[in-house]
Design a protein around this motif. Structure first.
Motif, PDB file in Angstrom:
ATOM      1  N   LYS A 118      61.397  31.483  63.240  1.00 52.67           N
ATOM      2  CA  LYS A 118      60.100  32.008  62.611  1.00 52.67           C
ATOM      3  C   LYS A 118      59.454  31.071  61.882  1.00 52.67           C
ATOM      4  O   LYS A 118      58.178  30.870  61.514  1.00 52.67           O
ATOM      5  CB  LYS A 118      60.398  33.444  62.214  1.00 52.67           C
ATOM      6  CG  LYS A 118      60.916  34.241  63.098  1.00 52.67           C
ATOM      7  CD  LYS A 118      60.833  35.731  62.472  1.00 52.67           C
ATOM      8  CE  LYS A 118      62.077  36.087  61.667  1.00 52.67           C
ATOM      9  NZ  LYS A 118      62.060  37.419  61.048  1.00 52.67           N
ATOM     10  N   TYR A 143      57.155  38.950  57.139  1.00 51.01           N
ATOM     11  CA  TYR A 143      57.315  37.956  58.581  1.00 51.01           C
ATOM     12  C   TYR A 143      58.939  37.546  58.735  1.00 51.01           C
ATOM     13  O   TYR A 143      59.674  37.777  59.901  1.00 51.01           O
ATOM     14  CB  TYR A 143      56.459  37.141  58.929  1.00 51.01           C
ATOM     15  CG  TYR A 143      56.708  36.267  59.890  1.00 51.01           C
ATOM     16  CD1 TYR A 143      56.623  36.638  61.251  1.00 51.01           C
ATOM     17  CD2 TYR A 143      56.970  34.930  59.731  1.00 51.01           C
ATOM     18  CE1 TYR A 143      56.833  35.793  62.394  1.00 51.01           C
ATOM     19  CE2 TYR A 143      57.278  34.051  60.773  1.00 51.01           C
ATOM     20  CZ  TYR A 143      57.086  34.551  61.919  1.00 51.01           C
ATOM     21  OH  TYR A 143      57.186  33.451  62.977  1.00 51.01           O
ATOM     22  N   LEU A 156      59.857  36.640  66.775  1.00 51.74           N
ATOM     23  CA  LEU A 156      58.510  37.335  66.527  1.00 51.74           C
ATOM     24  C   LEU A 156      57.574  35.918  66.303  1.00 51.74           C
ATOM     25  O   LEU A 156      57.895  34.931  65.698  1.00 51.74           O
ATOM     26  CB  LEU A 156      58.386  38.103  65.231  1.00 51.74           C
ATOM     27  CG  LEU A 156      59.429  39.350  65.154  1.00 51.74           C
ATOM     28  CD1 LEU A 156      58.997  40.105  63.844  1.00 51.74           C
ATOM     29  CD2 LEU A 156      58.730  40.256  66.192  1.00 51.74           C
ATOM     30  N   PHE A 161      52.374  38.878  64.494  1.00 45.02           N
ATOM     31  CA  PHE A 161      52.929  39.541  63.408  1.00 45.02           C
ATOM     32  C   PHE A 161      51.893  39.582  62.428  1.00 45.02           C
ATOM     33  O   PHE A 161      51.626  40.741  62.042  1.00 45.02           O
ATOM     34  CB  PHE A 161      54.139  38.988  62.831  1.00 45.02           C
ATOM     35  CG  PHE A 161      54.857  39.914  61.740  1.00 45.02           C
ATOM     36  CD1 PHE A 161      55.811  40.788  62.195  1.00 45.02           C
ATOM     37  CD2 PHE A 161      54.428  39.846  60.482  1.00 45.02           C
ATOM     38  CE1 PHE A 161      56.319  41.686  61.031  1.00 45.02           C
ATOM     39  CE2 PHE A 161      55.122  40.775  59.494  1.00 45.02           C
ATOM     40  CZ  PHE A 161      55.943  41.427  59.825  1.00 45.02           C
ATOM     41  N   ASP A 164      49.111  42.228  63.792  1.00 47.05           N
ATOM     42  CA  ASP A 164      49.605  43.403  63.620  1.00 47.05           C
ATOM     43  C   ASP A 164      49.606  44.080  62.225  1.00 47.05           C
ATOM     44  O   ASP A 164      49.189  45.037  61.821  1.00 47.05           O
ATOM     45  CB  ASP A 164      51.204  43.743  64.151  1.00 47.05           C
ATOM     46  CG  ASP A 164      51.115  43.785  65.764  1.00 47.05           C
ATOM     47  OD1 ASP A 164      50.229  43.843  66.382  1.00 47.05           O
ATOM     48  OD2 ASP A 164      52.270  43.203  66.034  1.00 47.05           O
ATOM     49  N   THR A 165      49.558  42.893  61.286  1.00 46.38           N
ATOM     50  CA  THR A 165      49.865  43.401  59.710  1.00 46.38           C
ATOM     51  C   THR A 165      48.277  43.801  59.373  1.00 46.38           C
ATOM     52  O   THR A 165      48.319  44.789  58.561  1.00 46.38           O
ATOM     53  CB  THR A 165      50.196  42.047  59.070  1.00 46.38           C
ATOM     54  OG1 THR A 165      51.474  41.819  59.119  1.00 46.38           O
ATOM     55  CG2 THR A 165      50.039  42.259  57.333  1.00 46.38           C
ATOM     56  N   TYR A 245      54.662  47.651  64.606  1.00 46.81           N
ATOM     57  CA  TYR A 245      54.413  46.249  64.842  1.00 46.81           C
ATOM     58  C   TYR A 245      54.927  46.228  66.208  1.00 46.81           C
ATOM     59  O   TYR A 245      56.073  46.907  66.879  1.00 46.81           O
ATOM     60  CB  TYR A 245      55.418  45.367  63.973  1.00 46.81           C
ATOM     61  CG  TYR A 245      55.012  45.046  62.655  1.00 46.81           C
ATOM     62  CD1 TYR A 245      54.198  44.045  62.357  1.00 46.81           C
ATOM     63  CD2 TYR A 245      55.162  46.147  61.798  1.00 46.81           C
ATOM     64  CE1 TYR A 245      53.619  43.882  61.024  1.00 46.81           C
ATOM     65  CE2 TYR A 245      54.743  45.915  60.386  1.00 46.81           C
ATOM     66  CZ  TYR A 245      53.995  44.679  60.124  1.00 46.81           C
ATOM     67  OH  TYR A 245      53.435  44.564  58.802  1.00 46.81           O
TER      68      TYR A 245
END
Length: 383
Positions: A118, A143, A156, A161, A164-165, A245
């Protein structure tokens, strides 16, 4: 890992309830989730929390630096990725007791092989999008520390991410129902099926093996790891979606894959996608030739093997899969269109793919003694 502890499961269920009750607060998904992630890690291990606070903070600074610097960007990009890879490799060697140090605690490597992917994805985003790569410190920490996918994925993507946040917390009745069913299914796989199947595997593998028993154990273990990891993914996806999420699917009907290339897009899909996207982007910005694709296939599968573990078994596993996928590239057999071939041919190719996977799947046990014992049993005819 969390999902075998009912206290952890109840804590995540409680967090979902809190988010639902505070849905009118615009920042509930961001601020409350950060508080939950930090408190969860604190209660699990103070050393784990301290390590990840430092690790995440340093990488957030690296993310900001890379997104704003204009000089030697490619050099910094490579250096920052290399530093993360070196740090993870060093910690894994400490975990294997190749090196020792009084400050090291094995809990520090928990989830690290997933979280470093990530971190690198965020660095790629900063490198290619420069100043348009923006993330507030709260969102970056969420995250990296997102509890439902902390220890075993799905992996992810930074961009998804962050998208979506920005969305307010919205989980309707239909989403809640489907997510809860997904969690129950995952718990059944992990607690009931995997526990029973592991007992059977351990009992049989401890005996003298003959050909038919070794073949049975290889197929049995393949089913075991499928239920184990798909069960974990089901739970992670369910809780992640209840927290607002959209967690990506990790298993996309892998047993209906007619080639190994397609298989690795369907089995542990987020891992295969990560390595394919990042390695191909780095080494081949344009459409690669067959030979380039073949070489990159071997490199990717070797890296996936070493990502699973630093051992000669995983190295050989990576070479085995890499060579087979390379041959598919060279022969132009990477895909099979189900609509353009006969039903018999399609399922025959699926069966061949599963046979090739089964031949090496026992390596996932991670125990060289068990692997060699089962392979030796293949040559031990009962007559």
């Amino acid at each position: 890992m969390w999902y075998l502890n009912m206290n952890a499961v109840m804590a995540m269920a409680g967090m979902v309830l809190v988010l639902a009750l505070t849905r009118r607060w615009a920042d509930n998904k961001r601020l409350l989730l950060l508080a939950f992630n930090l408190c969860f890690l604190l209660l699990f291990s103070q050393k784990l929390l301290a390590f990840y606070l430092a690790y995440t903070a340093l990488n957030y600074l690296a993310f900001l630096f890379l997104s704003h610097t204009s000089r030697f960007r490619k050099g910094w990009f490579i250096l920052l990725i290399a530093a993360n890879v070196a740090a993870v490799c060093s910690l894994r060697l400490f975990g294997m007791e190749v090196f020792t140090h009084p400050l090291f605690d094995v809990v520090m490597v928990l989830g690290l092989i997933y979280n470093v992917l990530k971190v690198i994805d965020a660095l790629y985003f900063a490198y290619f999008f420069c100043k348009d790569a923006r993330a507030k410190v709260v969102d970056y920490f969420n995250y990296i520390l997102f509890i439902p996918t902390f220890t075993s994925g799905p992996i992810l993507k930074f961009r998804d991410f962050m998208a979506d946040t920005k969305q307010p917390y919205r989980v309707d009745a239909a989403q809640t129902e489907s997510s809860i069913k997904r969690i129950i299914l995952g718990l059944f796989k992990k607690i009931v099926l995997v526990t029973w199947m592991t007992d059977v595997f351990d009992h049989l593998s401890g005996q003298e093996l003959y050909t038919h028993q070794s073949l049975f154990l290889m197929v049995w273990f393949y089913a075991l790891i499928y239920f184990d990891f798909s069960g974990y993914s089901d739970i992670a996806i369910g809780f992640g979606r209840l927290m607002g999420y959209n967690i990506p699917e990790n298993f996309k009907k892998p047993f209906q894959s007619p080639t190994l290339t397609q298989y690795w897009r369907n089995w542990h899909a987020t891992l295969g996608d990560w390595f394919r996207d990042h390695i191909f982007i780095f080494f081949s910005r344009q459409t690669p030739t067959k030979w380039t694709a073949a070489g990159l296939s071997i490199l990717i599968m070797v890296l996936i093997g070493l990502w699973h573990g630093f051992s000669w078994l995983y190295l050989l596993w990576g070479v085995y899969h890499g060579v087979l996928i390379a041959l598919e590239n060279l022969l132009g057999k990477t895909t099979v269109n189900k609509k353009k071939v006969s039903r018999t041919y399609f399922y025959a190719r699926c069966a061949l793919t599963q046979l090739l996977v089964t031949a090496a799947v026992i390596v996932y046990s991670g125990k060289s003694e068990t692997v060699l014992h089962i392979y030796r049993g293949l040559l031990n005819w009962p007559f």
